[in-house]
Scaffold this motif. Structure first.
Motif, PDB file in Angstrom:
ATOM      1  N   UNK A   8       0.880  -1.176   0.000  1.00  0.00           N
ATOM      2  CA  UNK A   8       0.000   0.000   0.000  1.00  0.00           C
ATOM      3  C   UNK A   8       0.914   1.221   0.000  1.00  0.00           C
ATOM      4  N   UNK A   9       0.436   2.351  -0.532  1.00  0.00           N
ATOM      5  CA  UNK A   9       1.309   3.511  -0.741  1.00  0.00           C
ATOM      6  C   UNK A   9       1.879   4.014   0.577  1.00  0.00           C
ATOM      7  N   UNK A  10       3.170   4.304   0.573  1.00  0.00           N
ATOM      8  CA  UNK A  10       3.837   4.858   1.744  1.00  0.00           C
ATOM      9  C   UNK A  10       4.458   6.198   1.382  1.00  0.00           C
ATOM     10  N   UNK A  11       4.343   7.162   2.271  1.00  0.00           N
ATOM     11  CA  UNK A  11       5.051   8.420   2.098  1.00  0.00           C
ATOM     12  C   UNK A  11       6.553   8.141   2.198  1.00  0.00           C
ATOM     13  N   UNK A  12       7.349   8.539   1.204  1.00  0.00           N
ATOM     14  CA  UNK A  12       8.768   8.157   1.199  1.00  0.00           C
ATOM     15  C   UNK A  12       9.540   8.579   2.443  1.00  0.00           C
ATOM     16  N   UNK A  13       9.304   9.793   2.938  1.00  0.00           N
ATOM     17  CA  UNK A  13      10.028  10.215   4.137  1.00  0.00           C
ATOM     18  C   UNK A  13       9.588   9.385   5.349  1.00  0.00           C
ATOM     19  N   UNK A  14       8.282   9.145   5.439  1.00  0.00           N
ATOM     20  CA  UNK A  14       7.775   8.381   6.588  1.00  0.00           C
ATOM     21  C   UNK A  14       8.266   6.939   6.552  1.00  0.00           C
ATOM     22  N   UNK A  22      -5.878 -13.591   3.973  1.00  0.00           N
ATOM     23  CA  UNK A  22      -5.481 -12.242   4.376  1.00  0.00           C
ATOM     24  C   UNK A  22      -5.658 -11.243   3.242  1.00  0.00           C
ATOM     25  N   UNK A  23      -5.435 -11.679   2.000  1.00  0.00           N
ATOM     26  CA  UNK A  23      -5.650 -10.770   0.868  1.00  0.00           C
ATOM     27  C   UNK A  23      -7.114 -10.360   0.821  1.00  0.00           C
ATOM     28  N   UNK A  24      -8.007 -11.335   1.011  1.00  0.00           N
ATOM     29  CA  UNK A  24      -9.442 -11.019   0.970  1.00  0.00           C
ATOM     30  C   UNK A  24      -9.800 -10.038   2.084  1.00  0.00           C
ATOM     31  N   UNK A  25      -9.209 -10.247   3.273  1.00  0.00           N
ATOM     32  CA  UNK A  25      -9.496  -9.354   4.400  1.00  0.00           C
ATOM     33  C   UNK A  25      -8.997  -7.940   4.119  1.00  0.00           C
ATOM     34  N   UNK A  26      -7.778  -7.818   3.565  1.00  0.00           N
ATOM     35  CA  UNK A  26      -7.177  -6.502   3.370  1.00  0.00           C
ATOM     36  C   UNK A  26      -7.754  -5.783   2.148  1.00  0.00           C
ATOM     37  N   UNK A  27      -8.069  -6.539   1.098  1.00  0.00           N
ATOM     38  CA  UNK A  27      -8.563  -5.915  -0.127  1.00  0.00           C
ATOM     39  C   UNK A  27     -10.034  -5.533   0.008  1.00  0.00           C
ATOM     40  N   UNK A  28     -10.794  -6.345   0.748  1.00  0.00           N
ATOM     41  CA  UNK A  28     -12.216  -6.068   0.929  1.00  0.00           C
ATOM     42  C   UNK A  28     -12.945  -6.021  -0.400  1.00  0.00           C
ATOM     43  N   UNK A  29     -13.832  -5.030  -0.522  1.00  0.00           N
ATOM     44  CA  UNK A  29     -14.645  -4.923  -1.740  1.00  0.00           C
ATOM     45  C   UNK A  29     -13.882  -4.249  -2.879  1.00  0.00           C
ATOM     46  N   UNK A  49     -11.019  -5.130  -4.291  1.00  0.00           N
ATOM     47  CA  UNK A  49      -9.948  -6.023  -4.741  1.00  0.00           C
ATOM     48  C   UNK A  49      -9.397  -5.635  -6.109  1.00  0.00           C
ATOM     49  N   UNK A  50     -10.230  -5.053  -6.978  1.00  0.00           N
ATOM     50  CA  UNK A  50      -9.765  -4.682  -8.315  1.00  0.00           C
ATOM     51  C   UNK A  50      -8.845  -3.468  -8.279  1.00  0.00           C
ATOM     52  N   UNK A  51      -8.872  -2.716  -7.184  1.00  0.00           N
ATOM     53  CA  UNK A  51      -8.125  -1.453  -7.128  1.00  0.00           C
ATOM     54  C   UNK A  51      -6.847  -1.543  -6.308  1.00  0.00           C
ATOM     55  N   UNK A  52      -6.623  -2.657  -5.631  1.00  0.00           N
ATOM     56  CA  UNK A  52      -5.405  -2.755  -4.816  1.00  0.00           C
ATOM     57  C   UNK A  52      -4.206  -3.106  -5.705  1.00  0.00           C
ATOM     58  N   UNK A  53      -3.013  -2.964  -5.156  1.00  0.00           N
ATOM     59  CA  UNK A  53      -1.812  -3.219  -5.949  1.00  0.00           C
ATOM     60  C   UNK A  53      -1.631  -4.715  -6.207  1.00  0.00           C
ATOM     61  N   UNK A  54      -0.983  -5.010  -7.313  1.00  0.00           N
ATOM     62  CA  UNK A  54      -0.627  -6.395  -7.613  1.00  0.00           C
ATOM     63  C   UNK A  54       0.272  -6.944  -6.509  1.00  0.00           C
TER      64      UNK A  54
END
Length: 341
Positions: free
Chosen positions: A52-58, A112-119, A121-126
């Motif tokens: 999932x996207x991370x702020x580079x400095x953080x 876990x993918x199903x739990x994290x992606x939820x509804x 799933x088409x929009x999460x990262x590969x």
């Protein structure tokens, strides 16, 4: 079957700050395993963080914070190999090779993918979908034989065993990759939310009061435990009596984890006690155990050069183990390695 050196591998993801679940479910267990009968390799899994996207400095700050948490809790970089994953490129290389060994059907079964992606799933990262192959690479890159994990990661270690077995079979390399064993033990390997005992304690929860951060000072730790949600009933005289009382069970498990005893022993000690007795005792215990860790983390976070030095040395030691195993993997798979050193 090849005899593999007994070796432990595990890691913590640098995203959003360390909390009590990371400590009791992972880091404290790593410290307990250190210096036992196997080599220990512990990692800050920063490549996993970017699913999932991370702020580079953080991300840099979070990587150092997890490292500070390891060191403040007692991981000794002279005894254990401690590094951040992205500094050993072989992790990403072996993950790609394993993407070509793992089957889509196996990935589709990962709960876990199903739990994290939820509804969405088409929009999460590969990467979020494929990351169990990277986790398998993390483990097998070191021919690790044991993996301390929480219950929620057990399925991924089972997938790692499937990938190892399929690779060994498909390439006629029986025993090349070991079939690692998950180690799931201890009273608080799954720490729950202080405001809702049905949810796991998380760095991303809505309220800071629902978790204990490893950077919290003593007063904050005490306040959060005293305000933790409970029910009106006193503690029972058997563990069975906590059925259907998730918040109560969670606090008993946390006490057991911090005091290095069992939930049964905690119930025996506090049978019949009300929350006015138990919660202050838990707060005092947590402050005694976690206060020095948060102080040492703060000191370390003011010395970023020292953290970076520890990680750089650890990466060199990790690469010295990993690179020959990756090279052998390329050879087994038939790659033309014209730049062989």
């Amino acid at each position: 079957m090849t005899n593999h050196t007994p070796r432990v591998f595990s890691g913590v993801k640098p995203s959003g700050g360390l909390q009590l679940g990371n400590y009791l479910g992972a880091i404290k267990r790593f410290v307990d395993m250190q210096g036992q009968d196997y080599e220990a390799i512990f990692c800050v899994v920063d490549l996993h963080a970017i699913t999932v996207w991370q702020d580079p400095k953080e991300l840099k700050d979070a990587t150092r914070e997890v490292t500070a948490g390891y060191l403040a809790s007692g991981i000794d970089p002279a005894q254990s190999v401690l590094f951040n994953q992205s500094q050993v490129p072989a992790h990403a290389e072996l993950a790609w090779l394993f993407n070509c060994v793992a089957r889509v059907g196996w990935m589709n079964r990962m709960t876990q993918f199903k739990d994290k992606a939820g509804k969405n799933a088409e929009k999460v990262s590969l990467g979020l979908y494929a990351y169990p192959a990277l986790m398998a690479a993390d483990i097998l890159l070191y021919h690790a034989t044991h993996v301390p994990v929480g219950e929620d990661q057990k399925q991924h270690v089972e997938l790692t065993r499937d990938i190892a077995a399929k690779f060994n079979h498909d390439y006629g390399a029986e025993g090349f990759f070991p079939l690692p064993e998950p180690i799931i033990e201890g009273p608080a390997t799954r720490v729950m939310n202080l405001r809702d005992g049905s949810k796991k304690m998380s760095k991303s929860g809505e309220s800071d009061m629902e978790r204990i951060n490893m950077t919290d000072d003593a007063d904050t730790i005490a306040k959060k435990f005293k305000k933790a949600r409970t029910d009106p009933e006193p503690l029972p005289d058997t563990l069975e009596g906590l059925k259907g009382r998730p918040e109560a069970r969670n606090l008993v498990d946390i006490y057991a984890g911090l005091s290095e005893t069992t939930p049964e022993a905690v119930i025996t000690e506090f049978a019949g006690a009300g929350w006015g007795t138990f919660k202050p005792a838990l707060a005092d215990l947590a402050v005694a155990k976690l206060g020095p860790i948060s102080e040492e983390m703060a000191r370390l976070m003011n010395d970023k050069a020292e953290i970076d030095r520890v990680l750089a040395q650890g990466a060199e030691r990790a690469e010295a183990i990993a690179q020959p195993i990756l090279d052998q993997t390329y050879d087994i798979m038939g790659f033309l390695r014209s730049r062989r050193g």
